[in-house]
Design a protein around this motif. Structure first.
Motif, PDB file in Angstrom:
ATOM      1  N   GLU A  67       1.101 -58.462  12.197  1.00 27.78           N
ATOM      2  CA  GLU A  67       0.600 -57.377  11.362  1.00 27.78           C
ATOM      3  C   GLU A  67       1.659 -56.277  11.296  1.00 27.78           C
ATOM      4  OE1 GLU A  67      -1.872 -54.985  14.814  1.00 27.78           O
ATOM      5  OE2 GLU A  67      -2.837 -56.628  13.756  1.00 27.78           O
ATOM      6  N   ARG A  68       1.597 -55.504  10.233  1.00 23.83           N
ATOM      7  CA  ARG A  68       2.524 -54.389  10.104  1.00 23.83           C
ATOM      8  C   ARG A  68       1.992 -53.230  10.938  1.00 23.83           C
ATOM      9  NH1 ARG A  68       2.659 -52.193   4.565  1.00 23.83           N
ATOM     10  NH2 ARG A  68       0.953 -50.958   5.366  1.00 23.83           N
ATOM     11  N   ILE A  69       2.800 -52.748  11.865  1.00 22.26           N
ATOM     12  CA  ILE A  69       2.428 -51.620  12.695  1.00 22.26           C
ATOM     13  C   ILE A  69       2.963 -50.339  12.074  1.00 22.26           C
ATOM     14  CG2 ILE A  69       2.755 -50.557  14.973  1.00 22.26           C
ATOM     15  CD1 ILE A  69       2.742 -53.421  16.115  1.00 22.26           C
ATOM     16  N   LEU A  70       4.188 -50.395  11.546  1.00 24.46           N
ATOM     17  CA  LEU A  70       4.805 -49.245  10.887  1.00 24.46           C
ATOM     18  C   LEU A  70       5.507 -49.691   9.614  1.00 24.46           C
ATOM     19  CD1 LEU A  70       6.610 -47.453  13.851  1.00 24.46           C
ATOM     20  CD2 LEU A  70       4.645 -46.589  12.605  1.00 24.46           C
ATOM     21  N   ALA A  71       5.457 -48.843   8.618  1.00 25.03           N
ATOM     22  CA  ALA A  71       6.248 -49.038   7.397  1.00 25.03           C
ATOM     23  C   ALA A  71       7.196 -47.856   7.319  1.00 25.03           C
ATOM     24  CB  ALA A  71       5.344 -49.090   6.180  1.00 25.03           C
ATOM     25  N   ILE A  72       8.482 -48.143   7.158  1.00 26.20           N
ATOM     26  CA  ILE A  72       9.505 -47.115   7.161  1.00 26.20           C
ATOM     27  C   ILE A  72      10.422 -47.343   5.968  1.00 26.20           C
ATOM     28  CG2 ILE A  72      11.474 -46.151   8.449  1.00 26.20           C
ATOM     29  CD1 ILE A  72       9.157 -48.165  10.443  1.00 26.20           C
ATOM     30  N   GLU A  73      10.901 -46.233   5.390  1.00 28.14           N
ATOM     31  CA  GLU A  73      11.874 -46.331   4.315  1.00 28.14           C
ATOM     32  C   GLU A  73      13.044 -45.425   4.586  1.00 28.14           C
ATOM     33  OE1 GLU A  73      11.039 -46.633   0.011  1.00 28.14           O
ATOM     34  OE2 GLU A  73       8.979 -46.184   0.640  1.00 28.14           O
ATOM     35  N   THR A  74      14.242 -45.935   4.281  1.00 26.34           N
ATOM     36  CA  THR A  74      15.436 -45.110   4.238  1.00 26.34           C
ATOM     37  C   THR A  74      15.886 -45.115   2.776  1.00 26.34           C
ATOM     38  OG1 THR A  74      17.031 -46.893   4.612  1.00 26.34           O
ATOM     39  CG2 THR A  74      16.072 -45.852   6.580  1.00 26.34           C
ATOM     40  N   ASN A  76      18.269 -46.804   1.460  1.00 28.03           N
ATOM     41  CA  ASN A  76      18.650 -48.144   1.012  1.00 28.03           C
ATOM     42  C   ASN A  76      17.806 -49.289   1.550  1.00 28.03           C
ATOM     43  OD1 ASN A  76      21.022 -47.453  -0.604  1.00 28.03           O
ATOM     44  ND2 ASN A  76      21.873 -46.756   1.335  1.00 28.03           N
ATOM     45  N   TYR A  77      16.902 -49.021   2.502  1.00 26.67           N
ATOM     46  CA  TYR A  77      16.154 -50.108   3.133  1.00 26.67           C
ATOM     47  C   TYR A  77      14.659 -49.827   3.218  1.00 26.67           C
ATOM     48  CZ  TYR A  77      20.765 -51.611   4.684  1.00 26.67           C
ATOM     49  OH  TYR A  77      22.067 -52.000   4.704  1.00 26.67           O
ATOM     50  N   LYS A  78      13.894 -50.905   3.201  1.00 23.40           N
ATOM     51  CA  LYS A  78      12.476 -50.878   3.532  1.00 23.40           C
ATOM     52  C   LYS A  78      12.353 -51.647   4.846  1.00 23.40           C
ATOM     53  CE  LYS A  78      10.722 -50.682  -1.163  1.00 23.40           C
ATOM     54  NZ  LYS A  78       9.782 -51.246  -2.116  1.00 23.40           N
ATOM     55  N   LEU A  79      11.646 -51.058   5.799  1.00 25.74           N
ATOM     56  CA  LEU A  79      11.546 -51.662   7.122  1.00 25.74           C
ATOM     57  C   LEU A  79      10.093 -51.723   7.576  1.00 25.74           C
ATOM     58  CD1 LEU A  79      13.962 -49.081   7.530  1.00 25.74           C
ATOM     59  CD2 LEU A  79      14.655 -50.989   8.912  1.00 25.74           C
ATOM     60  N   ASN A  80       9.800 -52.718   8.373  1.00 27.97           N
ATOM     61  CA  ASN A  80       8.508 -52.819   9.036  1.00 27.97           C
ATOM     62  C   ASN A  80       8.739 -53.052  10.518  1.00 27.97           C
ATOM     63  OD1 ASN A  80       6.520 -54.743   6.619  1.00 27.97           O
ATOM     64  ND2 ASN A  80       7.025 -52.592   6.644  1.00 27.97           N
ATOM     65  N   ILE A  81       7.920 -52.430  11.342  1.00 21.46           N
ATOM     66  CA  ILE A  81       7.804 -52.806  12.739  1.00 21.46           C
ATOM     67  C   ILE A  81       6.519 -53.623  12.791  1.00 21.46           C
ATOM     68  CG2 ILE A  81       7.435 -52.007  15.106  1.00 21.46           C
ATOM     69  CD1 ILE A  81      10.291 -51.516  14.021  1.00 21.46           C
ATOM     70  N   CYS A  82       6.647 -54.846  13.260  1.00 18.27           N
ATOM     71  CA  CYS A  82       5.536 -55.795  13.223  1.00 18.27           C
ATOM     72  C   CYS A  82       5.107 -56.138  14.647  1.00 18.27           C
ATOM     73  CB  CYS A  82       5.966 -57.082  12.513  1.00 18.27           C
ATOM     74  SG  CYS A  82       6.802 -56.793  10.935  1.00 18.27           S
ATOM     75  N   GLY A  83       3.901 -56.643  14.765  1.00 17.66           N
ATOM     76  CA  GLY A  83       3.416 -57.053  16.073  1.00 17.66           C
ATOM     77  C   GLY A  83       2.053 -57.688  15.971  1.00 17.66           C
ATOM     78  N   PHE A  84       1.380 -57.707  17.096  1.00 17.59           N
ATOM     79  CA  PHE A  84       0.055 -58.295  17.164  1.00 17.59           C
ATOM     80  C   PHE A  84      -0.810 -57.405  18.027  1.00 17.59           C
ATOM     81  CE2 PHE A  84      -3.023 -61.374  18.917  1.00 17.59           C
ATOM     82  CZ  PHE A  84      -3.588 -61.786  17.721  1.00 17.59           C
ATOM     83  N   GLU A  85      -1.976 -57.070  17.514  1.00 18.60           N
ATOM     84  CA  GLU A  85      -2.934 -56.213  18.208  1.00 18.60           C
ATOM     85  C   GLU A  85      -2.307 -54.889  18.645  1.00 18.60           C
ATOM     86  OE1 GLU A  85      -4.880 -58.515  21.263  1.00 18.60           O
ATOM     87  OE2 GLU A  85      -5.892 -59.758  19.777  1.00 18.60           O
ATOM     88  N   GLY A  86      -1.480 -54.321  17.762  1.00 16.53           N
ATOM     89  CA  GLY A  86      -0.888 -53.018  18.024  1.00 16.53           C
ATOM     90  C   GLY A  86       0.324 -53.012  18.928  1.00 16.53           C
TER      91      GLY A  86
END
Length: 151
Positions: A67-74, A76-86
């Protein structure tokens, strides 16, 4: 009294299916609204902020089953920090210019309190903080970008 002959053709079946699908899609937002109103006010605010970011940026880069925990943008980039159950486990990024491919890497370490996530790919290190993304090769910084949005 005249009996009406019933005919089922593909046009009628298609119209009926489209009507059913439309009714289903119309009702789905109502279910989400009930779910949001049952939460505490602070939780509603945080959830609505992340929903707003997700709707504005419309990106999900996480590997299957995560699951996506965080959505981040710079810039030039789109980033996700992903994981499971937080619990964070992966860093995923894609260039906005679409000329470069994306990358998904397991996190080497992270500090949620300090908002710091580190992923490594060979001799390249990706360090994400609340304020910036730093990409280093060996000891040399090859890119540093300011975070412009995150949830």
């Amino acid at each position: 009294m005249r009996l009406v002959k019933s005919e089922i053709n593909s046009t009628h079946v298609l119209k009926l299916a489209m009507l059913g699908a439309g009714a289903f899609l119309f009702l789905v937002p109502s279910v989400k609204a009930v779910e949001l109103t049952n939460r505490a006010p602070k939780e509603n605010l945080a959830l609505s902020h992340s929903i707003q970011l997700a709707q504005n940026t419309k990106f999900f880069l996480c590997p299957q089953g995560k699951e996506r925990i965080l959505a981040i943008e710079t810039i030039n980039y789109k980033l996700n920090i992903c994981g499971f159950e937080g619990i964070p486990s992966h860093y995923a990024a894609v260039a906005k210019n679409k000329r470069q491919g994306g990358i998904t890497l397991p996190l080497k370490n992270y500090d949620e309190q300090g908002f710091r996530y580190v992923a490594v790919n060979g001799d390249t290190t990706y360090t994400l903080t609340e304020k910036q993304l730093t990409i280093s090769r060996g000891k040399k910084v090859i890119a540093r970008e300011k975070v412009i949005a995150h949830d």
